[in-house]
Design a protein around this motif. Sequence first.
Motif, PDB file in Angstrom:
ATOM      1  N   ALA A  82      38.863  37.668  32.528  1.00 11.40           N
ATOM      2  CA  ALA A  82      39.834  36.804  31.847  1.00 11.40           C
ATOM      3  C   ALA A  82      40.003  35.461  32.548  1.00 11.40           C
ATOM      4  CB  ALA A  82      41.181  37.514  31.759  1.00 11.40           C
ATOM      5  N   GLY A  83      39.262  35.241  33.642  1.00 13.54           N
ATOM      6  CA  GLY A  83      39.294  33.955  34.331  1.00 13.54           C
ATOM      7  C   GLY A  83      40.226  33.878  35.519  1.00 13.54           C
ATOM      8  N   ALA A  84      40.713  35.020  36.013  1.00 18.76           N
ATOM      9  CA  ALA A  84      41.663  35.013  37.116  1.00 18.76           C
ATOM     10  C   ALA A  84      40.963  35.009  38.462  1.00 18.76           C
ATOM     11  CB  ALA A  84      42.579  36.233  37.037  1.00 18.76           C
ATOM     12  N   GLN A  85      41.648  34.441  39.449  1.00 10.18           N
ATOM     13  CA  GLN A  85      41.269  34.608  40.847  1.00 10.18           C
ATOM     14  C   GLN A  85      41.939  35.887  41.329  1.00 10.18           C
ATOM     15  OE1 GLN A  85      39.183  32.630  42.779  1.00 10.18           O
ATOM     16  NE2 GLN A  85      38.697  31.646  40.826  1.00 10.18           N
ATOM     17  N   VAL A  86      41.152  36.865  41.705  1.00 17.39           N
ATOM     18  CA  VAL A  86      41.670  38.201  41.976  1.00 17.39           C
ATOM     19  C   VAL A  86      41.477  38.562  43.447  1.00 17.39           C
ATOM     20  CG1 VAL A  86      41.412  40.666  41.456  1.00 17.39           C
ATOM     21  CG2 VAL A  86      41.241  38.973  39.619  1.00 17.39           C
ATOM     22  N   ARG A  87      42.506  39.160  44.018  1.00 16.75           N
ATOM     23  CA  ARG A  87      42.344  39.776  45.341  1.00 16.75           C
ATOM     24  C   ARG A  87      42.993  41.155  45.309  1.00 16.75           C
ATOM     25  NH1 ARG A  87      46.864  38.699  49.139  1.00 16.75           N
ATOM     26  NH2 ARG A  87      48.457  37.485  48.038  1.00 16.75           N
ATOM     27  N   THR A  88      42.437  42.059  46.075  1.00 18.11           N
ATOM     28  CA  THR A  88      43.000  43.395  46.188  1.00 18.11           C
ATOM     29  C   THR A  88      43.574  43.558  47.585  1.00 18.11           C
ATOM     30  OG1 THR A  88      40.826  44.298  46.775  1.00 18.11           O
ATOM     31  CG2 THR A  88      41.470  44.405  44.457  1.00 18.11           C
ATOM     32  N   VAL A  89      44.689  44.267  47.658  1.00 27.02           N
ATOM     33  CA  VAL A  89      45.449  44.376  48.909  1.00 27.02           C
ATOM     34  C   VAL A  89      45.701  45.854  49.195  1.00 27.02           C
ATOM     35  CG1 VAL A  89      47.541  43.702  50.137  1.00 27.02           C
ATOM     36  CG2 VAL A  89      46.580  42.179  48.386  1.00 27.02           C
ATOM     37  N   PRO A  90      45.027  46.421  50.194  1.00 27.25           N
ATOM     38  CA  PRO A  90      45.258  47.827  50.511  1.00 27.25           C
ATOM     39  C   PRO A  90      46.526  48.030  51.335  1.00 27.25           C
ATOM     40  CG  PRO A  90      43.590  46.927  51.984  1.00 27.25           C
ATOM     41  CD  PRO A  90      43.948  45.827  51.021  1.00 27.25           C
ATOM     42  N   THR A  91      47.224  49.129  51.066  1.00 24.49           N
ATOM     43  CA  THR A  91      48.312  49.594  51.923  1.00 24.49           C
ATOM     44  C   THR A  91      48.091  51.083  52.155  1.00 24.49           C
ATOM     45  OG1 THR A  91      49.819  50.208  50.124  1.00 24.49           O
ATOM     46  CG2 THR A  91      49.907  47.921  50.902  1.00 24.49           C
ATOM     47  N   SER A  92      48.924  51.679  52.971  1.00 30.12           N
ATOM     48  CA  SER A  92      48.764  53.106  53.248  1.00 30.12           C
ATOM     49  C   SER A  92      48.990  53.967  52.017  1.00 30.12           C
ATOM     50  CB  SER A  92      49.732  53.531  54.359  1.00 30.12           C
ATOM     51  OG  SER A  92      51.075  53.279  53.978  1.00 30.12           O
ATOM     52  N   ALA A  93      49.690  53.431  51.008  1.00 36.09           N
ATOM     53  CA  ALA A  93      49.971  54.190  49.789  1.00 36.09           C
ATOM     54  C   ALA A  93      48.906  54.014  48.723  1.00 36.09           C
ATOM     55  CB  ALA A  93      51.330  53.788  49.220  1.00 36.09           C
ATOM     56  N   GLY A  94      48.024  53.034  48.872  1.00 35.43           N
ATOM     57  CA  GLY A  94      46.999  52.803  47.872  1.00 35.43           C
ATOM     58  C   GLY A  94      46.615  51.342  47.767  1.00 35.43           C
ATOM     59  N   ASP A 151      45.658  35.479  39.977  1.00 35.52           N
ATOM     60  CA  ASP A 151      46.236  34.168  39.697  1.00 35.52           C
ATOM     61  C   ASP A 151      45.456  33.484  38.583  1.00 35.52           C
ATOM     62  OD1 ASP A 151      48.487  33.241  41.614  1.00 35.52           O
ATOM     63  OD2 ASP A 151      47.086  34.308  42.915  1.00 35.52           O
ATOM     64  N   ILE A 152      46.190  32.998  37.597  1.00 37.70           N
ATOM     65  CA  ILE A 152      45.614  32.216  36.500  1.00 37.70           C
ATOM     66  C   ILE A 152      46.165  30.800  36.607  1.00 37.70           C
ATOM     67  CG2 ILE A 152      45.537  31.888  34.004  1.00 37.70           C
ATOM     68  CD1 ILE A 152      43.985  34.288  34.502  1.00 37.70           C
ATOM     69  N   ALA A 153      45.265  29.830  36.769  1.00 35.86           N
ATOM     70  CA  ALA A 153      45.689  28.437  36.901  1.00 35.86           C
ATOM     71  C   ALA A 153      46.301  27.940  35.596  1.00 35.86           C
ATOM     72  CB  ALA A 153      44.498  27.570  37.296  1.00 35.86           C
ATOM     73  N   GLY A 154      47.234  27.000  35.729  1.00 32.91           N
ATOM     74  CA  GLY A 154      47.876  26.416  34.562  1.00 32.91           C
ATOM     75  C   GLY A 154      48.866  25.357  34.987  1.00 32.91           C
ATOM     76  N   ASP A 155      49.809  25.065  34.130  1.00 32.46           N
ATOM     77  CA  ASP A 155      50.769  23.989  34.375  1.00 32.46           C
ATOM     78  C   ASP A 155      51.949  24.480  35.197  1.00 32.46           C
ATOM     79  OD1 ASP A 155      49.160  22.402  32.724  1.00 32.46           O
ATOM     80  OD2 ASP A 155      50.279  22.995  30.928  1.00 32.46           O
ATOM     81  N   GLY A 156      52.355  23.693  36.212  1.00 29.76           N
ATOM     82  CA  GLY A 156      53.572  23.937  36.958  1.00 29.76           C
ATOM     83  C   GLY A 156      53.497  25.118  37.902  1.00 29.76           C
ATOM     84  N   ASP A 157      54.645  25.420  38.516  1.00 29.81           N
ATOM     85  CA  ASP A 157      54.734  26.591  39.387  1.00 29.81           C
ATOM     86  C   ASP A 157      54.535  27.852  38.554  1.00 29.81           C
ATOM     87  OD1 ASP A 157      55.290  25.020  41.613  1.00 29.81           O
ATOM     88  OD2 ASP A 157      57.463  25.070  41.244  1.00 29.81           O
ATOM     89  N   PRO A 158      53.932  28.881  39.149  1.00 29.49           N
ATOM     90  CA  PRO A 158      53.576  30.052  38.335  1.00 29.49           C
ATOM     91  C   PRO A 158      54.766  30.909  37.936  1.00 29.49           C
ATOM     92  CG  PRO A 158      52.998  30.415  40.636  1.00 29.49           C
ATOM     93  CD  PRO A 158      53.435  28.980  40.532  1.00 29.49           C
ATOM     94  N   ILE A 159      54.582  31.621  36.830  1.00 31.96           N
ATOM     95  CA  ILE A 159      55.462  32.710  36.431  1.00 31.96           C
ATOM     96  C   ILE A 159      54.876  33.981  37.026  1.00 31.96           C
ATOM     97  CG2 ILE A 159      56.478  33.986  34.516  1.00 31.96           C
ATOM     98  CD1 ILE A 159      57.364  31.099  34.527  1.00 31.96           C
TER      99      ILE A 159
END
Length: 370
Positions: A44-56, A62-70
Motif C-alpha cells: 500500500a506504499g507504507a514505510q514499515v518497521r517491525t518491533v519485537p518485544t518479549s510478548a511478540g 508510516d504513510i506520507a501525506g500532509d501535516g503531522d500524522p494521524i
Amino acid sequence: MNDTEQAKALVERLAQLTLIESPSLDVAASDKVVDLLAHWWRAAGAQVRTVPTSAGMNLVADIAGDGDPILLVGHSDTVWPVGTLRSDVPWVDDGEVVRGPGVYDMKSGLLVMLAAAERLRGRSHRAFRVVVVCDEEIGSPTTSGLLRECAAGVRAAIGFESPHPDGALKVGRRGSTRVRLAVTGRASHAALDPEGGVSAIDELVDQLRMLRTVVADPNLVSEVLCNVGTIRGGGRANVVPADAEAEIGLRFVDPATEAQVLSAIRSLQPIRNGARLQVDLLSHRPAWRASDADEELLYALSAAATGIGQHIEGRPAAGAGDTNLLGSLGVPTVDGFGPRGGGAHAVDEHILTSSLLERVALLEAFLSGK
C-alpha cells in the motif's frame, strides 16, 4: 470494484488474519500476523518497521501525506486460545455476518485502516501512522513505550477497537488497573501451636475489607468499580497458612480518583504482628476523561461522516484499551472505529460486513480532508 466485490475482498483478508489464531503471548502467532500485515502495508506504499518485544511482534507503518500524522491504533492479539476455530468459535461467513475468534476484537479494525490506505494511494491526504501491538488484551505490558513513541508529534489518534453497539465512537474510557495484594504470614500447627502462626488468609481477608472502605470513600470524586477476581492461599485445614494473595481489578472514571485510590492501596499496612504485605501493579491503563480536543476530533469525524451520507456520534465507554494511554497523554483521541457487530470475548463474536465498508469509507473521507 463495487461494494459487493470490495466486501468480498475484505472478508477474504479477514479470513487470512482470523485463521492465524493469535492469543496474547503467542510469539510465533504474532510473527505470522505481522508478516502478513507488513506485506499488505508495504504494497500500500507504507514505510514499515517491525518491533519485537518479549510478548511478540509489533508493526509500525508510516504513510506520507500532509501535516503531522494521524495515529491509527490496533492490536493483533485475541483472548482466544489456539484451537478455538475447531471448537467454540468456528469461522463462518454467511454474507452479511462474519463470525470467528477476534473478528470483532479486533482484526476487522486492522483491515479498515489498510483498505482506506489503499483507496487513498496516489491522492492527496493527511499523513498517518499505524501501530499494531501484540499484547493489548493483557494490558500492553511490553508495548506502552512503543505507543508513547508512536504518539510523539501526531496531531490526533484513532483507535480501531469495536464501537458501542449502535456504532457510536468511544470518547473517554474508564481506567483499568490490576493489582496483586500478597500476604506473607507464618505457618504453624493449627491445633498444637495456633498462637505461633500468623494467618496470611485472615490478614488478606481483613486487608480486602480495608480495600472496600477505600473504594467506597464518599469523598472520592467519582465511582470506583472494584472486583476481587482471584484468591489463592493456604494448603491444609490443620496448618495456619503462611501465604495468600488476591488479584484485584479496579476501574476509574477520572485521574484524581485513580491516584487517590492507588496511593491508599500502596499505603496499606499489616494488621497482625509478623504479617507482611506486598502490592504489585500488574497492569495499568490510566483513566481517560474526554477533553475539548477529543470532542473537536469527534466533531471533525462527524463532519466527514455527514459529507458521505453517514451519521456518527460518540460517548464514553466502560472498557479500557490502548487509547486510555493516548488520551491521558493529551493527544486528541477517539476509539471504537472498528465495524459494528457484537460478542467481544464471547462465543457469538461477529461483525456486520456492511459496517466494515462504512468504516472504510468514513476513514477515507476523514484522511482525505473531505
